[in-house]
Design a protein around this motif. Structure first.
Motif, PDB file in Angstrom:
ATOM      1  N   GLU A 191      34.615  46.471  37.469  1.00  0.00           N
ATOM      2  CA  GLU A 191      35.304  46.435  38.526  1.00  0.00           C
ATOM      3  C   GLU A 191      35.910  47.397  38.712  1.00  0.00           C
ATOM      4  O   GLU A 191      37.115  47.939  39.298  1.00  0.00           O
ATOM      5  CB  GLU A 191      35.705  44.988  39.193  1.00  0.00           C
ATOM      6  CG  GLU A 191      34.513  44.182  39.543  1.00  0.00           C
ATOM      7  CD  GLU A 191      33.954  43.695  37.942  1.00  0.00           C
ATOM      8  OE1 GLU A 191      33.093  42.805  38.440  1.00  0.00           O
ATOM      9  OE2 GLU A 191      34.443  44.067  36.655  1.00  0.00           O
ATOM     10  N   ALA A 228      42.260  36.432  42.868  1.00  0.00           N
ATOM     11  CA  ALA A 228      41.629  35.707  44.865  1.00  0.00           C
ATOM     12  C   ALA A 228      42.170  34.637  44.597  1.00  0.00           C
ATOM     13  O   ALA A 228      42.066  34.131  45.753  1.00  0.00           O
ATOM     14  CB  ALA A 228      40.794  36.338  43.910  1.00  0.00           C
ATOM     15  N   THR A 229      42.720  34.081  43.131  1.00  0.00           N
ATOM     16  CA  THR A 229      43.024  32.379  43.717  1.00  0.00           C
ATOM     17  C   THR A 229      44.382  32.071  44.049  1.00  0.00           C
ATOM     18  O   THR A 229      45.078  33.292  43.429  1.00  0.00           O
ATOM     19  CB  THR A 229      42.597  31.728  42.264  1.00  0.00           C
ATOM     20  OG1 THR A 229      43.287  32.115  41.140  1.00  0.00           O
ATOM     21  CG2 THR A 229      40.433  31.640  42.249  1.00  0.00           C
ATOM     22  N   GLY A 251      36.635  50.439  41.981  1.00  0.00           N
ATOM     23  CA  GLY A 251      37.716  50.394  42.417  1.00  0.00           C
ATOM     24  C   GLY A 251      38.085  50.904  42.417  1.00  0.00           C
ATOM     25  O   GLY A 251      38.504  51.067  43.802  1.00  0.00           O
ATOM     26  N   SER A 267      40.423  43.686  33.368  1.00  0.00           N
ATOM     27  CA  SER A 267      40.411  43.359  34.763  1.00  0.00           C
ATOM     28  C   SER A 267      38.677  42.183  34.488  1.00  0.00           C
ATOM     29  O   SER A 267      38.477  40.855  35.291  1.00  0.00           O
ATOM     30  CB  SER A 267      39.381  44.188  35.207  1.00  0.00           C
ATOM     31  OG  SER A 267      40.907  44.489  36.292  1.00  0.00           O
ATOM     32  N   LYS A 268      37.562  42.855  33.996  1.00  0.00           N
ATOM     33  CA  LYS A 268      36.312  41.413  33.913  1.00  0.00           C
ATOM     34  C   LYS A 268      36.651  40.213  33.224  1.00  0.00           C
ATOM     35  O   LYS A 268      36.302  39.626  33.680  1.00  0.00           O
ATOM     36  CB  LYS A 268      35.434  42.469  32.767  1.00  0.00           C
ATOM     37  CG  LYS A 268      34.321  43.127  34.086  1.00  0.00           C
ATOM     38  CD  LYS A 268      32.715  43.321  33.025  1.00  0.00           C
ATOM     39  CE  LYS A 268      32.154  44.305  34.723  1.00  0.00           C
ATOM     40  NZ  LYS A 268      31.654  43.489  34.907  1.00  0.00           N
ATOM     41  N   GLU A 312      41.175  28.345  37.415  1.00  0.00           N
ATOM     42  CA  GLU A 312      41.491  27.812  38.875  1.00  0.00           C
ATOM     43  C   GLU A 312      40.791  26.019  38.956  1.00  0.00           C
ATOM     44  O   GLU A 312      41.347  25.556  39.436  1.00  0.00           O
ATOM     45  CB  GLU A 312      40.796  28.701  39.926  1.00  0.00           C
ATOM     46  CG  GLU A 312      40.868  28.367  41.177  1.00  0.00           C
ATOM     47  CD  GLU A 312      39.440  28.883  42.161  1.00  0.00           C
ATOM     48  OE1 GLU A 312      39.696  28.304  43.242  1.00  0.00           O
ATOM     49  OE2 GLU A 312      38.993  29.486  41.832  1.00  0.00           O
ATOM     50  N   ILE A 328      38.701  37.851  35.377  1.00  0.00           N
ATOM     51  CA  ILE A 328      37.229  37.453  36.400  1.00  0.00           C
ATOM     52  C   ILE A 328      37.129  36.494  35.808  1.00  0.00           C
ATOM     53  O   ILE A 328      36.857  35.405  36.403  1.00  0.00           O
ATOM     54  CB  ILE A 328      37.255  38.735  37.307  1.00  0.00           C
ATOM     55  CG1 ILE A 328      38.233  39.750  37.956  1.00  0.00           C
ATOM     56  CG2 ILE A 328      36.325  37.777  38.266  1.00  0.00           C
ATOM     57  CD1 ILE A 328      37.063  41.033  38.311  1.00  0.00           C
ATOM     58  N   ALA A 334      42.066  44.671  38.778  1.00  0.00           N
ATOM     59  CA  ALA A 334      40.729  44.532  40.234  1.00  0.00           C
ATOM     60  C   ALA A 334      41.266  43.706  41.004  1.00  0.00           C
ATOM     61  O   ALA A 334      42.222  42.935  40.274  1.00  0.00           O
ATOM     62  CB  ALA A 334      39.741  44.135  38.841  1.00  0.00           C
ATOM     63  N   VAL A 335      41.222  43.736  42.350  1.00  0.00           N
ATOM     64  CA  VAL A 335      41.401  42.944  43.277  1.00  0.00           C
ATOM     65  C   VAL A 335      40.807  41.503  42.489  1.00  0.00           C
ATOM     66  O   VAL A 335      42.039  40.757  43.363  1.00  0.00           O
ATOM     67  CB  VAL A 335      40.454  43.246  44.355  1.00  0.00           C
ATOM     68  CG1 VAL A 335      40.897  42.528  45.297  1.00  0.00           C
ATOM     69  CG2 VAL A 335      41.315  44.756  45.121  1.00  0.00           C
ATOM     70  N   GLU A 336      39.800  41.169  41.961  1.00  0.00           N
ATOM     71  CA  GLU A 336      39.361  40.263  41.846  1.00  0.00           C
ATOM     72  C   GLU A 336      40.245  38.769  40.894  1.00  0.00           C
ATOM     73  O   GLU A 336      40.586  37.846  40.712  1.00  0.00           O
ATOM     74  CB  GLU A 336      37.788  39.891  41.812  1.00  0.00           C
ATOM     75  CG  GLU A 336      37.120  40.717  43.221  1.00  0.00           C
ATOM     76  CD  GLU A 336      37.081  42.163  42.750  1.00  0.00           C
ATOM     77  OE1 GLU A 336      35.699  42.825  43.055  1.00  0.00           O
ATOM     78  OE2 GLU A 336      37.832  42.668  42.300  1.00  0.00           O
ATOM     79  N   CYS A 337      41.309  40.540  40.409  1.00  0.00           N
ATOM     80  CA  CYS A 337      42.078  39.177  38.871  1.00  0.00           C
ATOM     81  C   CYS A 337      43.056  38.565  39.763  1.00  0.00           C
ATOM     82  O   CYS A 337      43.626  37.053  38.842  1.00  0.00           O
ATOM     83  CB  CYS A 337      42.465  40.576  38.423  1.00  0.00           C
ATOM     84  SG  CYS A 337      41.704  41.036  37.362  1.00  0.00           S
TER      85      CYS A 337
END
Length: 348
Positions: free
Chosen positions: A174, A134-135, A178, A105-106, A116, A109, A129-132
């Motif tokens: 995270e 996010a785009t 999480g 995950s880290k 992106e 991200i 992780a949710v943020e993985c």
């Protein structure tokens, strides 16, 4: 962690048969793979590299994607965000058009921000992780961390495994934080009592005496470990030394614990973990046999996730009509909507 097949083959590719007439006509789609091939987490990264390689080999032997071959190349990030960005840049120099990864995950991200900016398509097999994701250029095969925490608490409650629960988690990631947060929320719905909730960090992940003592003294019947397998193996050993024998319950990060060097695997007897893949399923038989034949070990869920990621890429490429001569940005723009329209019958 002794598995080195993927690391040894990091400079090789899965584009066997690339000199065939079909490949000459369809070109080659270059798929980068990023994960920890060495160090802590190597059981994850090597599995992801192997799963991608095996899927690409199968697809190529079946004629590719409308004649276009798949070439994979794996780079080691040692589960470190900065090194993962270096791996990403190395793969860009190689000509990567699509990314399968990063594995954890880290790093995912960190690399996600780069991808992106470049408008490069990314599908992580296991960055939960949710943020993985996010785009809009980023997708994933695996479930998200809150899903793991919620599902674990539901399973423990509905199956009446225990009522007094201790949690030992890594507050510096995270991933672990999480899962823990969602687990605690659902535990309340299930009537589970959290009798100890103990954190550690990456700087204090070798001595768990305090956390184990608090769980034991609180009468914990089950210890929830939403952490990676390296730390879990230490906890199991130290709990055994303290004659503390609750049920231990982990999530996807637990997969790989039997590969830890010098770990007494008998300590993992009865250990439970949440996983989207099992080699004992009938639907996994052909994949497991092919994987063992190629790499000499049984696959874990990370291998299966990555294998599915390559087949998801194949389905999206077919749906979008992607060709090898398109720019990485045009490929990404084509795959983004296609990924919301495809369906695959995967392993996981």
């Amino acid at each position: 962690a002794e598995t080195t097949a993927a690391a040894d083959n990091a400079e090789t590719t899965a584009a066997e048969g690339a000199e065939t007439e079909e490949a000459a006509e369809g070109g080659t789609l270059k798929v980068g793979v990023i994960g920890p091939l060495t160090g802590a987490g190597a059981a994850y990264g090597n599995a992801v590299a192997n799963g991608a390689e095996l899927a690409a080999k199968e697809i190529n032997e079946a004629g590719g994607i409308n004649g276009m071959m798949i070439e994979t190349k794996a780079e080691d990030d040692e589960n470190d965000p900065e090194k993962s960005i270096n791996a990403y840049n190395t793969l860009k120099d190689w000509g990567m058009q699509v990314l399968d990864g990063p594995t954890t995950s880290k790093p995912c991200i960190a690399v996600g921000a780069e991808a992106e900016s470049d408008n490069l398509f990314l599908i992580t097999p296991s960055g939960s992780a949710v943020e993985c994701v996010a785009t809009d250029n980023a997708f994933r095969v695996c479930f998200a961390d809150p899903d793991q925490g919620t599902a674990s608490a539901k399973y423990i409650g509905e199956n009446k495994l225990a009522t007094k629960i201790a949690i030992i988690y890594d507050s510096s990631t995270e991933y672990s934080s999480g899962i823990r947060e969602a687990f605690v929320a659902e535990a309340a719905n299930q009537g589970l009592e959290i009798v100890a909730d103990e954190a550690f960090t990456a700087d204090s992940n070798t001595d768990f005496s305090v956390q184990i003592d608090k769980a034991k003294d609180a009468g914990a019947e089950l210890v929830f470990l939403p952490i990676y397998y390296q730390e879990a193996s230490i906890i199991l050993k130290q709990a055994h030394d303290k004659e503390f024998a609750p049920i231990f319950f982990g999530c996807d990060g637990m997969d790989g614990i039997l590969s830890v060097e010098n770990f007494d695997t008998s300590l993992a007897e009865g250990l439970m973990l949440l996983t989207p893949f099992s080699t004992t399923e009938e639907s996994s038989k052909a994949f497991t046999e092919a994987y063992v034949a190629a790499y000499g070990i049984e696959p874990n869920q990370f291998a299966a996730d990555s294998y599915d990621a390559i087949y998801a890429i194949k389905a999206a490429v077919e749906k979008a009509g992607v060709t090898a001569d398109m720019s990485t940005s045009d490929i990404c723009d084509a795959l983004k909507p296609a990924m919301t329209e495809i369906s695959i019958d995967g392993l996981t």
